[in-house]
Design a protein around this motif. Sequence first.
Motif, PDB file in Angstrom:
ATOM      1  N   LEU A  85       0.831  -1.216   0.000  1.00  0.00           N
ATOM      2  CA  LEU A  85       0.000   0.000   0.000  1.00  0.00           C
ATOM      3  C   LEU A  85       0.866   1.268   0.000  1.00  0.00           C
ATOM      4  CD1 LEU A  85      -2.722  -0.986   2.646  1.00  0.00           C
ATOM      5  CD2 LEU A  85      -3.130  -0.546   0.212  1.00  0.00           C
ATOM      6  N   PRO A  86       0.347   2.345  -0.581  1.00  0.00           N
ATOM      7  CA  PRO A  86       1.097   3.611  -0.581  1.00  0.00           C
ATOM      8  C   PRO A  86       1.507   4.064   0.821  1.00  0.00           C
ATOM      9  CG  PRO A  86      -0.749   3.747  -2.091  1.00  0.00           C
ATOM     10  CD  PRO A  86      -0.889   2.432  -1.374  1.00  0.00           C
ATOM     11  N   ILE A  87       0.707   3.763   1.848  1.00  0.00           N
ATOM     12  CA  ILE A  87       1.078   4.170   3.205  1.00  0.00           C
ATOM     13  C   ILE A  87       2.183   3.293   3.805  1.00  0.00           C
ATOM     14  CG2 ILE A  87      -1.020   5.348   4.005  1.00  0.00           C
ATOM     15  CD1 ILE A  87      -1.834   2.508   5.154  1.00  0.00           C
ATOM     16  N   LEU A 110      -6.997  -2.696   1.317  1.00  0.00           N
ATOM     17  CA  LEU A 110      -6.888  -2.786   2.776  1.00  0.00           C
ATOM     18  C   LEU A 110      -7.890  -3.819   3.307  1.00  0.00           C
ATOM     19  CD1 LEU A 110      -5.547  -1.188   5.254  1.00  0.00           C
ATOM     20  CD2 LEU A 110      -7.739  -0.046   5.395  1.00  0.00           C
ATOM     21  N   LEU A 111      -9.125  -3.723   2.808  1.00  0.00           N
ATOM     22  CA  LEU A 111     -10.179  -4.627   3.287  1.00  0.00           C
ATOM     23  C   LEU A 111      -9.979  -6.059   2.790  1.00  0.00           C
ATOM     24  CD1 LEU A 111     -13.111  -2.092   2.870  1.00  0.00           C
ATOM     25  CD2 LEU A 111     -12.205  -2.985   5.032  1.00  0.00           C
ATOM     26  N   ALA A 112      -9.468  -6.206   1.578  1.00  0.00           N
ATOM     27  CA  ALA A 112      -9.180  -7.560   1.069  1.00  0.00           C
ATOM     28  C   ALA A 112      -8.119  -8.211   1.956  1.00  0.00           C
ATOM     29  CB  ALA A 112      -8.707  -7.502  -0.380  1.00  0.00           C
ATOM     30  N   ASP A 161      10.257  -2.677  10.817  1.00  0.00           N
ATOM     31  CA  ASP A 161      10.732  -2.432   9.448  1.00  0.00           C
ATOM     32  C   ASP A 161      10.412  -0.996   9.018  1.00  0.00           C
ATOM     33  OD1 ASP A 161      11.261  -3.996   6.551  1.00  0.00           O
ATOM     34  OD2 ASP A 161       9.844  -2.335   6.406  1.00  0.00           O
ATOM     35  N   MET A 162       9.208  -0.530   9.390  1.00  0.00           N
ATOM     36  CA  MET A 162       8.782   0.818   8.973  1.00  0.00           C
ATOM     37  C   MET A 162       9.590   1.912   9.688  1.00  0.00           C
ATOM     38  SD  MET A 162       6.263  -0.115   6.944  1.00  0.00           S
ATOM     39  CE  MET A 162       5.919   1.502   6.372  1.00  0.00           C
TER      40      MET A 162
END
Length: 296
Positions: A85-87, A110-112, A161-162
């Motif tokens: 995801l972009p975030i 996100l929901l998937a 990691d982030m």
Amino acid sequence: MDITKYLEEKKKVIDSALESSLIPLKEHSILYAAMAYSLLLGGKRIRPILAITTYSASGKNEADILPFACAIEMIHTYSLIHDDLPIMDNSDERRGKSSCHKVYGSDMALLAGDALLSYSFEMASNPIHRNLFDEKLLLEVVNNFALSSGVKGLVGGQVMDMISSVDEEINEETITYIDRLKTASLISLAIRTGGILAGVNESEKLALSRFGENLGISYQIIDDVLDETSSPEILGKETQQDKKNKKATFVALFGVEKSKNIAQELILKAVDFLKPYNNKYTTIIELAEFTLGRMK
Ligand code: FPP
Ligand code: MG
């Protein structure tokens, strides 16, 4: 054993089981489409293959464990969707295609991902498994699913990691910790689940977990080496991303060659844990050694 052929055959078994497992969700058309897009079209299926191979090593029928193997692949796929995801890592390609959010939008992706995670627990905790397995073992498996995917596993590792970057004081210990949580926890879960459901004793379970943990850290180092040295055509995802994003990896710390050596040493260390079981686990050992070949 021809391990390439083995992997191809087992991938077919897993792909077909994954496809069947999503059928009950088909009526939820958009959500199903986004889940199926990421789950069914690609992936080496190494985690479910490790689960069925470990289980079969005890002379058991691999079909028994397929729902659990599929459930682990669902957790893995959810984590890839969210990671892209972009975030998070903002990656446009995955498994040789556009990533889920590029096709379905970040909201649906996100929901998937959320739905795949929940569905994996639904599959693993299905009461029907009581026909084949002792309830105590089933509870242990579901508890392990939760531990490996949560704060002390996948999610905790992703957070580290982030927030970690090569710009900071980063050392081998921290990177090993990140890799243990974000990657080794699911690989180890796959192998441990095979052992638990086969009914192996505590010390064998521990040996399988240690094998999985070392293989998993090595697997992440190999992934990082390939990010540096391979191409999008081969990997099915963008490369040279870690450098761009200043990721804290073994490659950033030690360079490609030393990282390859560390990955190899970790496989040797992993294999040592299974030595007491003679030839019982030859195939998962071959699978572990095969993963190193990806770096050549
Ligand atoms: C490639 O696996 C992926 C990894 C080595 C794991 C990376 C870890 C994460 C993305 C953690 C994300 C966690 C959260 C909570 C978002 P692979 O080479 O087996 O890929 P394949 O299934 O496509 O073959
Ligand atoms: Mg990432």
